[in-house]
Write a protein that holds these residues in place. Structure first.
Motif, PDB file in Angstrom:
ATOM      1  N   SER A 159       0.827  -1.209   0.000  1.00  0.00           N
ATOM      2  CA  SER A 159       0.000   0.000   0.000  1.00  0.00           C
ATOM      3  C   SER A 159       0.863   1.261   0.000  1.00  0.00           C
ATOM      4  O   SER A 159       0.534   2.235  -0.664  1.00  0.00           O
ATOM      5  CB  SER A 159      -0.980   0.004   1.181  1.00  0.00           C
ATOM      6  N   LEU A 160       1.985   1.234   0.743  1.00  0.00           N
ATOM      7  CA  LEU A 160       2.875   2.406   0.740  1.00  0.00           C
ATOM      8  C   LEU A 160       3.502   2.614  -0.637  1.00  0.00           C
ATOM      9  O   LEU A 160       3.615   3.738  -1.113  1.00  0.00           O
ATOM     10  CB  LEU A 160       3.968   2.242   1.803  1.00  0.00           C
ATOM     11  N   LEU A 161       3.869   1.494  -1.261  1.00  0.00           N
ATOM     12  CA  LEU A 161       4.458   1.557  -2.607  1.00  0.00           C
ATOM     13  C   LEU A 161       3.450   2.125  -3.608  1.00  0.00           C
ATOM     14  O   LEU A 161       3.774   3.021  -4.393  1.00  0.00           O
ATOM     15  CB  LEU A 161       4.891   0.147  -3.031  1.00  0.00           C
ATOM     16  N   LEU A 162       2.205   1.610  -3.533  1.00  0.00           N
ATOM     17  CA  LEU A 162       1.165   2.082  -4.448  1.00  0.00           C
ATOM     18  C   LEU A 162       0.848   3.552  -4.193  1.00  0.00           C
ATOM     19  O   LEU A 162       0.710   4.339  -5.118  1.00  0.00           O
ATOM     20  CB  LEU A 162      -0.112   1.243  -4.285  1.00  0.00           C
ATOM     21  N   ALA A 163       0.727   3.890  -2.873  1.00  0.00           N
ATOM     22  CA  ALA A 163       0.357   5.259  -2.522  1.00  0.00           C
ATOM     23  C   ALA A 163       1.422   6.262  -2.956  1.00  0.00           C
ATOM     24  O   ALA A 163       1.110   7.323  -3.483  1.00  0.00           O
ATOM     25  CB  ALA A 163       0.132   5.364  -1.012  1.00  0.00           C
ATOM     26  N   SER A 164       2.699   5.883  -2.749  1.00  0.00           N
ATOM     27  CA  SER A 164       3.761   6.835  -3.084  1.00  0.00           C
ATOM     28  C   SER A 164       4.003   6.925  -4.586  1.00  0.00           C
ATOM     29  O   SER A 164       4.580   7.906  -5.065  1.00  0.00           O
ATOM     30  CB  SER A 164       5.049   6.466  -2.345  1.00  0.00           C
ATOM     31  N   ASN A 165       3.570   5.904  -5.335  1.00  0.00           N
ATOM     32  CA  ASN A 165       3.778   5.942  -6.783  1.00  0.00           C
ATOM     33  C   ASN A 165       2.504   6.243  -7.563  1.00  0.00           C
ATOM     34  O   ASN A 165       2.503   6.178  -8.795  1.00  0.00           O
ATOM     35  CB  ASN A 165       4.370   4.613  -7.258  1.00  0.00           C
ATOM     36  N   ALA A 166       1.429   6.567  -6.828  1.00  0.00           N
ATOM     37  CA  ALA A 166       0.155   6.831  -7.503  1.00  0.00           C
ATOM     38  C   ALA A 166       0.268   8.031  -8.440  1.00  0.00           C
ATOM     39  O   ALA A 166      -0.446   8.105  -9.443  1.00  0.00           O
ATOM     40  CB  ALA A 166      -0.939   7.080  -6.468  1.00  0.00           C
ATOM     41  N   GLU A 167       1.192   8.954  -8.138  1.00  0.00           N
ATOM     42  CA  GLU A 167       1.305  10.149  -8.969  1.00  0.00           C
ATOM     43  C   GLU A 167       1.777   9.833 -10.390  1.00  0.00           C
ATOM     44  O   GLU A 167       1.600  10.639 -11.292  1.00  0.00           O
ATOM     45  CB  GLU A 167       2.228  11.176  -8.313  1.00  0.00           C
ATOM     46  N   LEU A 168       2.362   8.644 -10.564  1.00  0.00           N
ATOM     47  CA  LEU A 168       2.752   8.238 -11.919  1.00  0.00           C
ATOM     48  C   LEU A 168       1.522   8.075 -12.802  1.00  0.00           C
ATOM     49  O   LEU A 168       1.579   8.273 -14.008  1.00  0.00           O
ATOM     50  CB  LEU A 168       3.518   6.900 -11.870  1.00  0.00           C
ATOM     51  N   PHE A 169       0.393   7.695 -12.172  1.00  0.00           N
ATOM     52  CA  PHE A 169      -0.840   7.446 -12.942  1.00  0.00           C
ATOM     53  C   PHE A 169      -1.768   8.663 -12.952  1.00  0.00           C
ATOM     54  O   PHE A 169      -2.399   8.948 -13.953  1.00  0.00           O
ATOM     55  CB  PHE A 169      -1.579   6.227 -12.366  1.00  0.00           C
ATOM     56  N   ILE A 170      -1.859   9.347 -11.782  1.00  0.00           N
ATOM     57  CA  ILE A 170      -2.794  10.488 -11.728  1.00  0.00           C
ATOM     58  C   ILE A 170      -2.064  11.832 -11.910  1.00  0.00           C
ATOM     59  O   ILE A 170      -2.684  12.874 -11.848  1.00  0.00           O
ATOM     60  CB  ILE A 170      -3.617  10.485 -10.421  1.00  0.00           C
ATOM     61  N   LEU A 171      -0.773  11.756 -12.079  1.00  0.00           N
ATOM     62  CA  LEU A 171       0.068  12.918 -12.409  1.00  0.00           C
ATOM     63  C   LEU A 171       0.178  13.983 -11.302  1.00  0.00           C
ATOM     64  O   LEU A 171       0.594  15.107 -11.571  1.00  0.00           O
ATOM     65  CB  LEU A 171      -0.406  13.563 -13.732  1.00  0.00           C
ATOM     66  N   HIS A 172      -0.250  13.640 -10.095  1.00  0.00           N
ATOM     67  CA  HIS A 172       0.009  14.525  -8.941  1.00  0.00           C
ATOM     68  C   HIS A 172      -0.066  13.650  -7.693  1.00  0.00           C
ATOM     69  O   HIS A 172      -0.660  12.565  -7.729  1.00  0.00           O
ATOM     70  CB  HIS A 172      -0.999  15.680  -8.878  1.00  0.00           C
ATOM     71  N   PRO A 173       0.532  14.091  -6.564  1.00  0.00           N
ATOM     72  CA  PRO A 173       0.523  13.243  -5.355  1.00  0.00           C
ATOM     73  C   PRO A 173      -0.906  12.915  -4.907  1.00  0.00           C
ATOM     74  O   PRO A 173      -1.779  13.795  -4.949  1.00  0.00           O
ATOM     75  CB  PRO A 173       1.235  14.103  -4.304  1.00  0.00           C
ATOM     76  N   LEU A 174      -1.121  11.656  -4.518  1.00  0.00           N
ATOM     77  CA  LEU A 174      -2.463  11.230  -4.088  1.00  0.00           C
ATOM     78  C   LEU A 174      -2.808  11.785  -2.707  1.00  0.00           C
ATOM     79  O   LEU A 174      -3.960  12.099  -2.426  1.00  0.00           O
ATOM     80  CB  LEU A 174      -2.522   9.697  -4.067  1.00  0.00           C
ATOM     81  N   PHE A 175      -1.809  11.888  -1.828  1.00  0.00           N
ATOM     82  CA  PHE A 175      -2.047  12.375  -0.465  1.00  0.00           C
ATOM     83  C   PHE A 175      -1.602  13.821  -0.346  1.00  0.00           C
ATOM     84  O   PHE A 175      -0.564  14.201  -0.901  1.00  0.00           O
ATOM     85  CB  PHE A 175      -1.288  11.520   0.553  1.00  0.00           C
ATOM     86  N   ALA A 176      -2.396  14.604   0.397  1.00  0.00           N
ATOM     87  CA  ALA A 176      -2.114  16.034   0.511  1.00  0.00           C
ATOM     88  C   ALA A 176      -0.800  16.291   1.243  1.00  0.00           C
ATOM     89  O   ALA A 176      -0.071  17.222   0.917  1.00  0.00           O
ATOM     90  CB  ALA A 176      -3.258  16.730   1.219  1.00  0.00           C
TER      91      ALA A 176
END
Lengths: 64, 229
Positions: free
Chosen positions: B27-44
């Motif tokens: 989950s940490l890996l997915l959360a920290s790399n989510a910006e690769l897919f949505i083009l901005h950080p997922l967490f504020a």
């Protein structure tokens, strides 16, 4: 698969799951899980159960 | 009272730790790399990135241990109902805070500008309290642990008296007193008032006279302060 042999041997020894568990140093839930076939005990625990019930490994754990 | 774990419980513990570590890392890996897919950080914020997965995974792990008896051994028959009560109170308290924040219009948003905000941590904590309360309550009901608390008719009467006193205090605070204390504060003070008596009841000790005197003294002092100050 349910271990009916162990349940029968325990009943024959007039022991509850709790009493048997207390004798061999495990929880009642563990005895329940073994009898229901939900948990495969180690050989050490099998031996402790056999000694507590005065039976052999073949008597309790060998499938016919 | 035996509190060591048997081999089945140890196996369940090892399995739980392995799965929890796997879920946390993934989950940490997915959360920290989510910006690769949505083009901005997922967490504020960075704290949320770590906090939300950690709270959910640790809460899930403790619930799992409670469910399989690998953490709270079945010998602790009085601890489980006590913890169920404690987590239930925490759940109510946290839920009350979230609802009152929402009603007053300053609750933190969960999702804004395409990012998870501070509100997501509030919901994660609420979910964890709920999971723990439900797991322990179901476990206690299935194993018939509630009966082992040894609650007699006298205890129910005392509890009714405590409830009546609470209602009276809330009425006094709302209608008569010059200082209006928030309902939540009064309820929390009342929980603190009865806590020593409840804990003393759970102890397996024979000489309870002085602790009992002190607990009743504390109860009386708190009741006096709540009603007249």
């Amino acid at each position: 698969m349910k271990n009916t042999k162990m349940r029968a041997a325990r009943a024959a020894a007039d022991l509850t799951q709790e009493a048997l568990a207390e004798r061999i140093g495990v929880t009642r839930q563990t005895i329940g899980a073994i009898e229901k076939g939900d948990y495969n005990p180690t050989i050490q625990l099998c031996l402790r159960i056999c000694k507590a019930l005065g039976t052999t490994l073949d008597d309790l754990f060998w499938e016919d | 009272m035996r509190q060591t774990f048997d081999e089945r419980q140890q196996q369940l513990q090892h399995r739980g730790y392995t799965v929890a570590f796997g879920v946390l890392a993934t989950s940490l890996l997915l959360a920290s790399n989510a910006e690769l897919f949505i083009l901005h950080p997922l967490f504020a914020t960075q704290a949320l990135l770590v906090g939300v997965p950690l709270v959910l995974v640790i809460g899930g792990l403790i619930s799992y241990f409670a469910a399989v008896d690998a953490y709270l051994t079945p010998q602790l028959t009085r601890t489980m109902p006590m913890l169920a009560g404690f987590f239930g109170l925490a759940l109510i308290d946290h839920g009350y805070e979230m609802v009152s924040d929402w009603r007053q219009g300053f609750s933190d948003p969960v999702w804004a500008h395409g990012q998870l905000q501070q509100g997501s941590l509030d919901w994660a904590v609420l979910l964890v309290w709920l999971a723990l309360t439900l797991t322990l309550a179901i476990k206690c009901t299935r194993e018939h642990y509630w009966h082992r608390l040894g609650i007699t008719r006298l205890h129910w009467l005392m509890l009714a008296g405590w409830g009546g006193l609470l209602v009276l205090t809330l009425w006094v605070r709302a209608n008569v007193a010059t200082v209006h204390t928030p309902v939540r504060t009064t309820v929390e003070n009342y929980v603190l008032m009865i806590l020593p008596l409840v804990m003393l009841h759970q102890l397996d000790q024979t000489h309870k006279r002085w602790p009992l005197v002190l607990s009743w003294g504390w109860f009386s002092l708190m009741a006096y302060l709540q009603l007249f100050h």
